[in-house]
Design a protein around this motif. Structure first.
Motif, short mmCIF file in Angstrom:
data_model
loop_
_atom_site.label_atom_id
_atom_site.label_comp_id
_atom_site.label_asym_id
_atom_site.label_seq_id
_atom_site.Cartn_x
_atom_site.Cartn_y
_atom_site.Cartn_z
N VAL A 111 65.35 52.84 52.74
CA VAL A 111 66.02 52.32 51.81
C VAL A 111 66.06 50.80 52.20
N TRP A 112 66.40 50.49 53.39
CA TRP A 112 66.72 49.13 53.82
C TRP A 112 65.29 48.31 53.94
N THR A 113 64.38 49.04 54.45
CA THR A 113 63.18 48.18 54.43
C THR A 113 62.64 48.08 53.08
N ASP A 114 62.71 49.17 51.99
CA ASP A 114 62.30 49.04 50.72
C ASP A 114 63.01 48.01 50.10
N MET A 115 64.22 47.48 50.50
CA MET A 115 64.82 46.49 49.84
C MET A 115 64.25 44.97 50.08
N ILE A 116 63.82 44.72 51.22
CA ILE A 116 62.95 43.57 51.61
C ILE A 116 61.81 43.69 51.26
N GLN A 117 60.91 44.79 51.19
CA GLN A 117 59.75 44.75 50.69
C GLN A 117 59.83 44.72 49.05
N SER A 118 60.75 45.24 48.46
CA SER A 118 60.81 45.02 46.93
C SER A 118 61.06 43.63 46.64
N VAL A 119 61.83 42.81 47.20
CA VAL A 119 61.82 41.44 46.96
C VAL A 119 60.53 40.70 47.21
N MET A 120 59.69 41.13 48.13
CA MET A 120 58.54 40.51 48.53
C MET A 120 57.42 40.62 47.41
N MET A 121 57.78 41.96 46.86
CA MET A 121 56.77 42.65 45.66
C MET A 121 56.92 41.65 44.60
N VAL A 122 58.26 41.40 44.12
CA VAL A 122 58.72 40.59 42.75
C VAL A 122 58.37 39.46 43.02
N ILE A 123 58.33 38.84 44.26
CA ILE A 123 57.86 37.24 44.35
C ILE A 123 56.32 36.98 44.21
N THR A 124 55.58 38.03 44.58
CA THR A 124 54.11 38.11 44.30
C THR A 124 53.81 38.10 42.95
N LEU A 126 75.01 54.27 51.16
CA LEU A 126 74.31 53.07 50.51
C LEU A 126 74.63 52.43 49.46
N PRO A 127 74.82 50.98 49.36
CA PRO A 127 75.17 50.27 47.89
C PRO A 127 74.17 50.53 47.06
N GLY A 128 74.60 50.48 45.64
CA GLY A 128 74.06 50.66 44.54
C GLY A 128 72.75 49.74 44.49
N TRP A 129 73.10 48.27 44.71
CA TRP A 129 72.03 47.27 44.58
C TRP A 129 70.92 47.59 45.43
N ALA A 130 70.85 47.83 46.70
CA ALA A 130 70.06 48.47 47.67
C ALA A 130 69.20 49.68 47.18
N LEU A 131 70.01 50.58 46.71
CA LEU A 131 69.20 51.90 46.16
C LEU A 131 68.34 51.43 44.86
N ALA A 132 68.83 50.43 44.03
CA ALA A 132 68.08 50.10 42.84
C ALA A 132 66.68 49.42 43.41
N PHE A 133 66.85 48.46 44.42
CA PHE A 133 65.85 47.63 44.94
C PHE A 133 64.66 48.77 45.32
N SER A 134 65.35 49.87 46.23
CA SER A 134 64.51 51.02 46.88
C SER A 134 63.58 51.61 45.59
N GLU A 135 64.59 52.07 44.77
CA GLU A 135 63.93 52.86 43.54
C GLU A 135 62.90 52.23 42.97
N ARG A 136 62.74 51.00 42.69
CA ARG A 136 62.15 49.97 41.83
C ARG A 136 60.70 50.02 42.88
N ALA A 137 60.90 49.60 44.20
CA ALA A 137 59.82 49.56 45.15
C ALA A 137 59.15 50.80 45.40
N THR A 138 59.85 51.76 45.23
CA THR A 138 59.26 53.43 45.37
C THR A 138 58.59 53.62 44.08
N GLY A 139 59.01 53.37 42.94
CA GLY A 139 58.23 53.84 41.76
C GLY A 139 57.04 52.77 41.42
#
Length: 484
Positions: free
Chosen positions: A180-193, A39-52
């Motif tokens: 991770v890939w579902t995290d990536m989308i959800q991470s963007v939604m979280m930060v928009i909110t 998996l790419p680093g940017w996707a893992l970063a979005f996932s790590e932040r959404a998870t945290g």
């Protein structure tokens, strides 16, 4: 409400669809637990932040700031510094150590690194993680219940069951890759909110001639003080209680460290570091401002549960079609964190305890189905915890943060950076962290000084002491020195 419900259904179907598509890529235990390092680093970063940043950030932290005022900033500062430190100084090390020892989980890494007492380390670390994180998963599902209650006036039980079904389906099918890939989308939604809502709140405050500074003054005697109006020892207690979240980010949260372990190369590390730091600043700045603006918009005592402030503000400040998108950001936070924690619990039980500690010889296919079965079982246990527990999100997550993060963080730091750390030291660290956390949160000591602070230093102290008292044999010590 019809528009909001429709958007919720569409959102859930999209997430489930993504999970299904990527489920076909999980063919081995390595794929299921760590994504096969594809998996790419940017996707893992979005996932790590959404998870945290789970429902705790959107519901728990915003409510905490509303109930405490400006002094709540130190929670955000402590966490932000912990995240930045982890990405700058630990992410690359995790990647290198994972490659060197071919580890799939955090307990797996510690056991292989300190092979002298590998089986005992697997049992202790696996049990610690599974025990505490199950309550963390339950807290996420309880957060879903609160959201559905506020949004659709549904009984919290219904919301918990709906969230459980979605969480289990995503994790069951594709494991780490799907998450991770579902995290990536959800991470963007979280930060928009978290970015959009405080801006809307500031417009509302200006339009209605409200004053944040005046509201902070009238809300309570300490609300307008960055240090809670305290001095001396009391100020120290406040500071450490709020700032102490920092210590749990230093490598000891397995659901976050798994993202570091899954990184491919240094380029992906640098890419992920930038994404994670920018996300953190935007998200925590927004969450803090939501709590502060809520103080101007609502009277203290007007909420039976302060952790429902964010969905209440969304429904008040936005039209239904926007509210549906922003509220989905809360559901996103719940799903991402619960998914990741569920996989960590699954890995600890299926890989570390059943496969490695108990020594069951299983094929890759059998391991994969054991992990999927574990997801189902532990998902249902998390749902039961959510249904029978009345604990607040902030408190439950705080305890889990101490029990797991602040116990394993000193173990990881000393493993990485101290040559004399021994296998006996690892065991002492884990036992001391586990016991001190349980004792601390079960007594009035928690009110005096948070276990998130004390657990870290008690666990570290015992790890240092026993490493000196019981050093590893000469050949093991040489291996430790080589790695460190």
């Amino acid at each position: 409400m019809g528009i909001i419900l429709t958007e919720f259904i569409i959102y859930c179907l999209i997430i489930l669809g993504i999970g299904y598509i990527y489920s076909k890529q999980s063919k081995t235990q390595n794929d299921f637990l760590l994504g096969g390092k594809k998996l790419p680093g940017w996707a893992l970063a979005f996932s790590e932040r959404a998870t945290g940043e789970s429902a705790w950030l959107l519901l728990g932290f915003t409510g905490f700031v509303f109930a405490s005022g400006l002094s709540g900033i130190w929670v955000a500062v402590g966490i932000a510094l912990g995240i930045i430190f982890a990405w700058l100084f630990l992410a690359k090390k995790f990647m290198e150590e994972t490659d060197k020892y071919n580890a799939l989980t955090l307990p797996d890494y510690l056991a292989k690194r300190f092979g002298q007492k590998a089986k005992l380390i697997r049992w202790l670390a696996g049990t610690l993680i599974a025990g505490f994180l199950m309550f963390y998963v339950g807290a996420q599902m309880a957060g879903a219940g609160k959201m559905f209650l506020i949004t659709f006036d549904l009984p919290p039980t219904v919301g918990i069951i709906i969230a459980t079904v979605i969480i289990i389906l995503i994790a069951f099918g594709g494991g780490f890759i799907s998450v991770v890939w579902t995290d990536m989308i959800q991470s963007v939604m979280m930060v928009i909110t978290l970015v959009v809502l405080p801006i809307l709140a500031l417009f509302y405050i200006n339009a209605n001639d409200l004053s944040i500074s005046q509201s902070l003054t009238t809300a309570g005697s300490s609300f307008d003080s960055w240090f809670g109006g305290l001095t001396g020892f009391s100020l120290g207690v406040l500071f450490f209680s709020n700032f102490a979240w920092f210590f749990g980010f230093l490598g000891g949260q397995p659901q976050l460290s798994a993202r570091f372990m899954a990184l491919k190369n240094e380029k992906e590390v640098r890419q992920g570091t930038i994404v994670a730091i920018v996300w953190t600043i935007l998200a925590y700045g927004g969450a803090f401002m939501i709590g502060i603006t809520a103080i101007a918009m609502y009277q203290q005592g007007s909420f039976a549960d302060v952790e429902t402030i964010l969905p209440t503000m969304i429904l008040q400040l936005t039209p239904n079609w926007i509210a549906g998108i922003l509220l989905a950001g809360i559901l996103a936070a719940i799903i991402t964190t619960a998914n990741s924690q569920l996989l960590v619990v699954t890995g600890s039980v299926s890989e570390d305890i059943i496969h490695k500690a108990l020594g069951f010889q299983l094929t890759e296919k059998q391991l994969l189905w054991l992990s999927r079965f574990s997801v189902l079982v532990f998902g249902l246990i998390g749902m039961i915890i959510a249904l029978v527990s009345d604990s607040l999100l902030y408190l439950v997550v705080s305890w889990a943060w101490a029990g797991v993060g602040c116990t394993l963080s000193p173990a990881i730091l000393m493993t990485f950076f101290w040559k004399k750390y021994s296998s006996a030291g690892v065991i002492a660290t884990i036992l001391a962290g586990l016991i001190s956390t349980i004792v601390w949160i079960s007594t009035p000591l928690e009110e005096m000084m948070t276990s998130r602070f004390t657990t870290f230093f008690i666990a570290a102290a015992f790890g240092i002491l026993f490493s000196y008292l019981m050093p590893d044999e000469k050949e093991e010590t040489g291996a430790v020195e080589h790695v460190s």
